[in-house]
Design a protein around this motif. Structure first.
Motif, PDB file in Angstrom:
ATOM      1  N   LEU A  62      -5.408   0.911 -48.674  1.00 55.91           N
ATOM      2  CA  LEU A  62      -6.421   0.537 -47.591  1.00 55.91           C
ATOM      3  C   LEU A  62      -6.080   1.168 -46.227  1.00 55.91           C
ATOM      4  O   LEU A  62      -5.157   0.855 -45.822  1.00 55.91           O
ATOM      5  CB  LEU A  62      -6.835  -0.890 -47.744  1.00 55.91           C
ATOM      6  CG  LEU A  62      -7.445  -1.255 -48.858  1.00 55.91           C
ATOM      7  CD1 LEU A  62      -6.814  -2.512 -49.576  1.00 55.91           C
ATOM      8  CD2 LEU A  62      -9.056  -1.534 -48.900  1.00 55.91           C
ATOM      9  N   VAL A  63      -6.894   1.634 -45.871  1.00 59.75           N
ATOM     10  CA  VAL A  63      -6.852   2.285 -44.333  1.00 59.75           C
ATOM     11  C   VAL A  63      -7.921   2.009 -43.502  1.00 59.75           C
ATOM     12  O   VAL A  63      -9.175   2.207 -44.248  1.00 59.75           O
ATOM     13  CB  VAL A  63      -6.533   3.757 -44.408  1.00 59.75           C
ATOM     14  CG1 VAL A  63      -5.989   4.339 -43.006  1.00 59.75           C
ATOM     15  CG2 VAL A  63      -5.333   4.145 -45.386  1.00 59.75           C
ATOM     16  N   THR A  64      -7.769   1.265 -42.569  1.00 56.58           N
ATOM     17  CA  THR A  64      -8.933   0.996 -41.629  1.00 56.58           C
ATOM     18  C   THR A  64     -10.134   1.996 -41.296  1.00 56.58           C
ATOM     19  O   THR A  64     -11.124   1.986 -41.439  1.00 56.58           O
ATOM     20  CB  THR A  64      -8.684   0.225 -40.250  1.00 56.58           C
ATOM     21  OG1 THR A  64      -7.786   1.329 -39.649  1.00 56.58           O
ATOM     22  CG2 THR A  64      -7.877  -0.804 -40.626  1.00 56.58           C
ATOM     23  N   ARG A  65      -9.581   3.427 -41.154  1.00 54.35           N
ATOM     24  CA  ARG A  65     -10.334   4.553 -40.595  1.00 54.35           C
ATOM     25  C   ARG A  65      -9.665   5.790 -41.012  1.00 54.35           C
ATOM     26  O   ARG A  65      -8.657   5.903 -41.270  1.00 54.35           O
ATOM     27  CB  ARG A  65     -10.713   4.657 -39.153  1.00 54.35           C
ATOM     28  CG  ARG A  65     -11.347   3.372 -38.499  1.00 54.35           C
ATOM     29  CD  ARG A  65     -11.844   3.630 -37.206  1.00 54.35           C
ATOM     30  NE  ARG A  65     -10.780   4.602 -36.403  1.00 54.35           N
ATOM     31  CZ  ARG A  65     -10.435   4.514 -35.235  1.00 54.35           C
ATOM     32  NH1 ARG A  65     -10.204   3.154 -34.852  1.00 54.35           N
ATOM     33  NH2 ARG A  65      -9.582   5.541 -34.722  1.00 54.35           N
ATOM     34  N   LEU A  66     -10.376   6.759 -41.335  1.00 55.14           N
ATOM     35  CA  LEU A  66      -9.961   8.068 -41.815  1.00 55.14           C
ATOM     36  C   LEU A  66      -8.823   8.718 -40.786  1.00 55.14           C
ATOM     37  O   LEU A  66      -7.745   9.099 -41.359  1.00 55.14           O
ATOM     38  CB  LEU A  66     -10.928   9.283 -41.609  1.00 55.14           C
ATOM     39  CG  LEU A  66     -12.012   9.418 -43.072  1.00 55.14           C
ATOM     40  CD1 LEU A  66     -13.326   9.942 -42.626  1.00 55.14           C
ATOM     41  CD2 LEU A  66     -11.294   9.790 -44.230  1.00 55.14           C
ATOM     42  N   ASP A  67      -9.163   8.504 -39.580  1.00 56.66           N
ATOM     43  CA  ASP A  67      -8.316   9.259 -38.682  1.00 56.66           C
ATOM     44  C   ASP A  67      -6.991   8.308 -38.393  1.00 56.66           C
ATOM     45  O   ASP A  67      -5.888   8.927 -37.674  1.00 56.66           O
ATOM     46  CB  ASP A  67      -8.958   9.357 -37.214  1.00 56.66           C
ATOM     47  CG  ASP A  67      -8.989   7.993 -36.576  1.00 56.66           C
ATOM     48  OD1 ASP A  67      -9.341   6.979 -37.177  1.00 56.66           O
ATOM     49  OD2 ASP A  67      -9.547   8.155 -35.125  1.00 56.66           O
ATOM     50  N   ARG A  68      -6.740   7.167 -39.012  1.00 59.30           N
ATOM     51  CA  ARG A  68      -5.459   6.575 -38.912  1.00 59.30           C
ATOM     52  C   ARG A  68      -4.453   6.879 -40.008  1.00 59.30           C
ATOM     53  O   ARG A  68      -3.358   6.859 -40.039  1.00 59.30           O
ATOM     54  CB  ARG A  68      -5.785   5.207 -39.417  1.00 59.30           C
ATOM     55  CG  ARG A  68      -6.591   4.241 -38.500  1.00 59.30           C
ATOM     56  CD  ARG A  68      -5.993   4.221 -36.759  1.00 59.30           C
ATOM     57  NE  ARG A  68      -6.372   5.285 -36.358  1.00 59.30           N
ATOM     58  CZ  ARG A  68      -5.714   5.832 -35.199  1.00 59.30           C
ATOM     59  NH1 ARG A  68      -4.705   5.393 -34.773  1.00 59.30           N
ATOM     60  NH2 ARG A  68      -6.045   7.132 -34.583  1.00 59.30           N
ATOM     61  N   LEU A  69      -4.976   7.754 -41.114  1.00 56.28           N
ATOM     62  CA  LEU A  69      -4.059   8.522 -42.119  1.00 56.28           C
ATOM     63  C   LEU A  69      -3.386   9.668 -41.770  1.00 56.28           C
ATOM     64  O   LEU A  69      -2.281   9.965 -41.921  1.00 56.28           O
ATOM     65  CB  LEU A  69      -4.924   8.289 -43.367  1.00 56.28           C
ATOM     66  CG  LEU A  69      -3.959   8.814 -44.750  1.00 56.28           C
ATOM     67  CD1 LEU A  69      -2.680   7.869 -45.015  1.00 56.28           C
ATOM     68  CD2 LEU A  69      -4.822   8.926 -45.967  1.00 56.28           C
ATOM     69  N   GLY A  70      -4.766  10.579 -41.550  1.00 60.02           N
ATOM     70  CA  GLY A  70      -4.172  11.980 -41.085  1.00 60.02           C
ATOM     71  C   GLY A  70      -4.952  12.454 -39.936  1.00 60.02           C
ATOM     72  O   GLY A  70      -5.810  12.019 -39.280  1.00 60.02           O
TER      73      GLY A  70
END
Length: 186
Positions: A62-70
């Motif tokens: 789980l990642v809070t938002r798209l831009d937090r991963l890449g």
């Protein structure tokens, strides 16, 4: 299916706490939350690397938002593909998206491309604004705190650069830079 979490902020002035709380709320154990502080443009991140080691087939990240991963489309596609090959799914909480299934992967890829395009537009607008401001005489950066007139006065008095630097509490390279700028004005 085990749940893992990933959180990331760009600078040390930002806090990971909001993201971690959101991940805990989604049922991720605190021991399974991995995080990083630093530029999103770097895929070699300590927390992300540990997450890669810990996850197994059937797990959910789980990642809070798209831009937090890449940071950009190619990076997102690479990470999604990497996790997919391991049989690991990714779910983005805010966007309500998951890589589970073909449609999920497609939607995440498209949104990642849109986010990348928006970042490019923001950079373009920022640069246009900066160019416009410079053309109007607006100066950027911090204000000079060195008394340039004293440097020039001491130089005219034949005081050496080392002594000028010592008297004014500045570096010799700064003295030379000021004197060079003044010589170019003449």
């Amino acid at each position: 299916m085990r749940k893992f979490g990933y959180a990331r902020v760009s600078t040390s002035q930002q806090s990971l706490e909001v993201q971690k709380k959101a991940l805990l709320k989604e049922g991720v154990r605190s021991s399974r939350i991995f995080s990083d502080v630093g530029s999103r443009a770097n895929l070699d991140r300590e927390g992300l690397n540990l997450l890669r080691i810990k996850v197994e087939e059937g797990d959910l990240v789980l990642v809070t938002r798209l831009d937090r991963l890449g940071s950009d489309t190619s990076e997102m596609i690479k990470l999604i593909k990497e996790f997919s090959e391991l049989g690991v799914y990714i779910r983005f909480i805010k966007e309500g998206l998951s890589t589970e299934g073909t449609m999920g992967k497609m939607v995440v890829t498209i949104l990642s491309a849109v986010a990348d395009a928006e970042r490019e537009r923001i950079l373009e607008r920022t640069n246009e604004g900066r160019i416009d401001a410079k053309s109007k005489g607006i100066k950027f950066g911090r204000k000079r705190s060195i008394d340039r007139e004293k440097v020039i006065h001491l130089d005219v008095q034949k005081v050496g650069a080392t002594e000028i630097a010592k008297q004014l509490g500045i570096g010799r390279s700064t003295v030379y830079a000021i004197l060079k700028e003044e010589a170019q004005k003449e």
